[in-house]
Design an enzyme around this catalytic site. Structure first.
Site, short mmCIF file in Angstrom:
data_model
loop_
_atom_site.label_atom_id
_atom_site.label_comp_id
_atom_site.label_asym_id
_atom_site.label_seq_id
_atom_site.Cartn_x
_atom_site.Cartn_y
_atom_site.Cartn_z
NE ARG A 145 -3.98 -1.89 2.28
CZ ARG A 145 -3.91 -2.70 3.31
NH1 ARG A 145 -3.04 -2.48 4.27
NH2 ARG A 145 -4.72 -3.71 3.41
CE LYS A 168 -2.31 13.59 -14.13
NZ LYS A 168 -2.75 14.10 -15.44
CD GLU A 201 5.04 17.72 -22.34
OE1 GLU A 201 4.37 18.51 -21.65
OE2 GLU A 201 4.55 16.72 -22.91
CE LYS A 222 3.28 17.74 -13.54
NZ LYS A 222 3.53 16.52 -14.28
CD GLU A 250 -5.87 15.74 -14.92
OE1 GLU A 250 -4.65 15.93 -15.05
OE2 GLU A 250 -6.51 14.96 -15.60
NE ARG A 256 -1.59 16.90 -12.37
CZ ARG A 256 -0.84 16.12 -11.60
NH1 ARG A 256 -1.15 15.98 -10.33
NH2 ARG A 256 0.19 15.46 -12.09
CG ASN A 295 -3.98 16.92 -19.78
OD1 ASN A 295 -2.91 16.38 -19.55
ND2 ASN A 295 -5.06 16.69 -19.05
CG HIS A 336 -1.16 16.35 -23.54
ND1 HIS A 336 -0.47 17.54 -23.52
CD2 HIS A 336 -0.35 15.44 -22.92
CE1 HIS A 336 0.70 17.36 -22.90
NE2 HIS A 336 0.80 16.11 -22.54
CG HIS A 342 -3.10 11.73 -25.52
ND1 HIS A 342 -3.72 12.16 -24.36
CD2 HIS A 342 -1.82 11.46 -25.17
CE1 HIS A 342 -2.85 12.15 -23.37
NE2 HIS A 342 -1.69 11.73 -23.84
CG HIS A 383 4.01 12.14 -24.78
ND1 HIS A 383 2.66 11.91 -24.87
CD2 HIS A 383 4.17 13.12 -23.85
CE1 HIS A 383 2.03 12.71 -24.04
NE2 HIS A 383 2.92 13.47 -23.41
P1 NAD Z 1 11.46 6.87 -22.00
O1 NAD Z 1 11.38 6.68 -20.57
O2 NAD Z 1 11.09 5.74 -22.89
O3 NAD Z 1 12.94 7.36 -22.36
C1 NAD Z 1 13.27 7.60 -23.70
C2 NAD Z 1 14.48 6.80 -24.15
O4 NAD Z 1 15.64 7.48 -23.72
C3 NAD Z 1 14.59 5.39 -23.61
O5 NAD Z 1 15.11 4.56 -24.61
C4 NAD Z 1 15.58 5.52 -22.45
O6 NAD Z 1 16.28 4.34 -22.22
C5 NAD Z 1 16.49 6.60 -22.96
N1 NAD Z 1 17.11 7.44 -21.95
C6 NAD Z 1 16.50 8.12 -20.95
N2 NAD Z 1 17.38 8.88 -20.31
C7 NAD Z 1 18.58 8.70 -20.91
C8 NAD Z 1 19.86 9.26 -20.72
N3 NAD Z 1 20.10 10.21 -19.82
N4 NAD Z 1 20.87 8.81 -21.50
C9 NAD Z 1 20.64 7.88 -22.47
N5 NAD Z 1 19.44 7.35 -22.73
C10 NAD Z 1 18.41 7.75 -21.95
O7 NAD Z 1 10.56 8.09 -22.52
P2 NAD Z 1 10.21 9.51 -21.89
O8 NAD Z 1 9.94 10.39 -23.03
O9 NAD Z 1 11.18 9.91 -20.87
O10 NAD Z 1 8.84 9.23 -21.12
C11 NAD Z 1 7.68 8.85 -21.82
C12 NAD Z 1 6.71 8.28 -20.82
O11 NAD Z 1 6.40 9.27 -19.85
C13 NAD Z 1 5.39 7.85 -21.43
O12 NAD Z 1 5.07 6.56 -20.95
C14 NAD Z 1 4.39 8.85 -20.90
O13 NAD Z 1 3.10 8.31 -20.74
C15 NAD Z 1 5.01 9.21 -19.58
N6 NAD Z 1 4.60 10.54 -19.06
C16 NAD Z 1 4.18 10.60 -17.77
C17 NAD Z 1 3.82 11.81 -17.22
C18 NAD Z 1 3.40 11.88 -15.78
O14 NAD Z 1 3.00 12.96 -15.33
N7 NAD Z 1 3.49 10.80 -15.05
C19 NAD Z 1 3.89 12.99 -17.98
C20 NAD Z 1 4.33 12.90 -19.30
C21 NAD Z 1 4.69 11.65 -19.83
N1 GLY Z 2 1.62 15.56 -17.31
C1 GLY Z 2 0.36 16.10 -16.94
C2 GLY Z 2 0.13 16.08 -15.48
O1 GLY Z 2 0.99 15.72 -14.71
O2 GLY Z 2 -0.96 16.40 -15.05
#
Ligand code: NAD
Ligand code: GLY
Length: 367
Positions: free
Chosen positions: A126, A148, A190, A232, A242, A246, A250, A253, A257, A270
């Site tokens: 939990r 999130k 972003e 943020k 949200e 919040r 988006n 988005h 999306h 993305h």
């Molecule tokens: P990712 O985590 O897939 O990273 C992108 C690529 O870069 C991967 O291949 C990773 O191995 C590589 N990488 C990362 N850091 C590196 C570094 N310093 N050196 C070398 N390689 C590196 O993609 P991302 O764009 O970071 O994240 C996308 C994800 O984030 C999606 O799943 C999306 O839904 C999520 N997201 C979440 C939120 C949230 O608020 N939780 C907000 C936006 C996006």
């Molecule tokens: N990435 C959008 C949020 O955190 O609400």
């Protein structure tokens, strides 16, 4: 190498507050910050194979010297790892690591690792403490703060998740040097987003430094990451769960999306899809008279410094609109768009005019 001053940002959540530290070369210093905060001396480090190769040892070594027992569990890089089956494997690793309620999970990687490790931290016993060590630009400016966490379900992206804030976020802008160029660029929309929807003076700063977006130096990166997180955090502190405000995060988005979904999450990163969504949302805001022409031009000009990914051959407006119709943010017959009403402010607008949406999507597909 120039070492810039440390930035500390405190983010308040409903239950507690946590610190975001931004500092060059922090990765090698992170053990101290973690050791100060937790007494458990046991942790699970979750990363992907790419990131671990560069930075796994840097995180582990100082903790091991302070007598921490760190179990490491790696996943394949990429969105497919954000799954319930990977989460199940990681729960087993939590047991094997002997985690107790005070043992942190360290999420070292991009947004995929943050979301997946965060989901495991939120649900194992939990909830165990979560430490975010984001290594992609997108993760540093967005996903590592705000709480999130989620995994994907075959029926939809981020469908199984929670709002579970981390206990500490450690950001080292220097790790971006190993991030692939395309991934770096996908984080830039972003950053500009915060200027458009929340912080006019940050927008003006970015306008002045536009040439440095694609060729950043340490000072610019540190400032841009810090301002993004401050922006943020102001939004999230007002509406952590949200219920309304919040949703402005988006911006871009809705269509973003739909583009990702219509291309089966295989063509756009993305941030690339969100950039197109942002450009079209600005046009929509002007068409619907929320935004004046001069400000719309300023926004489009700044966004125009980024590389805009062309649509893949064969993608049609109908395919994109079909995905929009299934958007989880849809309300009755209206599609929900975030539209800037001036630079530094945005509104949440239900839009019914399908012709306008089709016209905007087609204008991008024809480019
Ligand atoms: P990712 O985590 O897939 O990273 C992108 C690529 O870069 C991967 O291949 C990773 O191995 C590589 N990488 C990362 N850091 C590196 C570094 N310093 N050196 C070398 N390689 C590196 O993609 P991302 O764009 O970071 O994240 C996308 C994800 O984030 C999606 O799943 C999306 O839904 C999520 N997201 C979440 C939120 C949230 O608020 N939780 C907000 C936006 C996006
Ligand atoms: N990435 C959008 C949020 O955190 O609400």
């Amino acid at each position: 190498m120039k070492n810039l001053k440390r930035q500390e940002i405190i983010i308040k959540t409903r239950g507690f507050e946590y610190k975001v530290l931004i500092e060059d070369h922090l990765t090698s210093e992170s053990g101290k910050a973690i050791d100060l905060l937790f007494h458990s001396k046991k942790a699970l480090l979750i990363s992907d194979y790419n990131v671990h190769e560069f930075y796994g040892g840097k995180i582990r070594q100082p903790l091991a010297s302070s007598k921490w027992k760190i179990k490491t569990e790696l996943v394949k890089p990429g969105e497919r790892s954000k799954s319930l089956s990977e989460a199940k494997r990681l729960y087993e690793a939590c047991f094997e690591a002997g985690l107790d309620r005070n043992s942190p999970i360290l999420a070292l990687g991009g947004g995929v690792i943050g979301d997946l490790a965060g989901f495991v931290a939120a649900t194992f016993m939990r909830g165990v403490p979560l430490i975010m060590i984001p290594t992609s630009l997108l993760a540093q400016v967005d996903s590592s703060v705000g709480g999130k966490v989620a995994v994907n379900h075959p029926f939809g992206k981020n469908m199984i998740g929670a709002i579970y804030p981390p206990r500490l976020v450690l950001i080292d802008p220097q790790v971006l040097k190993t991030l692939p160029e395309r991934e770096y660029q996908a984080g830039l929309p972003e950053i500009i987003k915060y200027g458009i929807i929340e912080n006019e003076s940050f927008f003006s700063y970015l306008e002045k430094k536009a040439q440095r977006l694609l060729k950043p130096d340490s000072e610019f990166l540190s400032e841009a990451i810090g301002q993004s997180i401050r922006s943020k955090s102001r939004v999230v502190e007002k509406d952590e769960f949200e219920s309304d405000y919040r949703r402005i995060l988006n911006f871009g988005h809705t269509i973003g999306h739909a583009l990702e979904a219509a291309t089966f999450y295989r063509y756009y990163l993305h941030g690339e899809a969100v950039l197109v969504g942002m450009l079209l949302a600005v046009k929509m805001a002007e068409e619907m008279s929320y935004l004046n022409h001069r400000e719309a031009e300023r926004i489009s000009r700044l966004l125009g410094h980024l590389k805009i990914r062309k649509a893949p051959a064969g993608l049609t407006a109908d395919q994109v609109i079909d995905k929009l119709e299934h958007d989880k943010k849809r309300q009755c017959d209206d599609l929900i768009f975030i539209l800037p009403d001036q630079i530094g402010s945005a509104v949440i607008v239900p839009v019914n005019d399908r012709d306008l949406i089709a016209h905007l999507v087609s204008s991008y597909l024809k480019q």
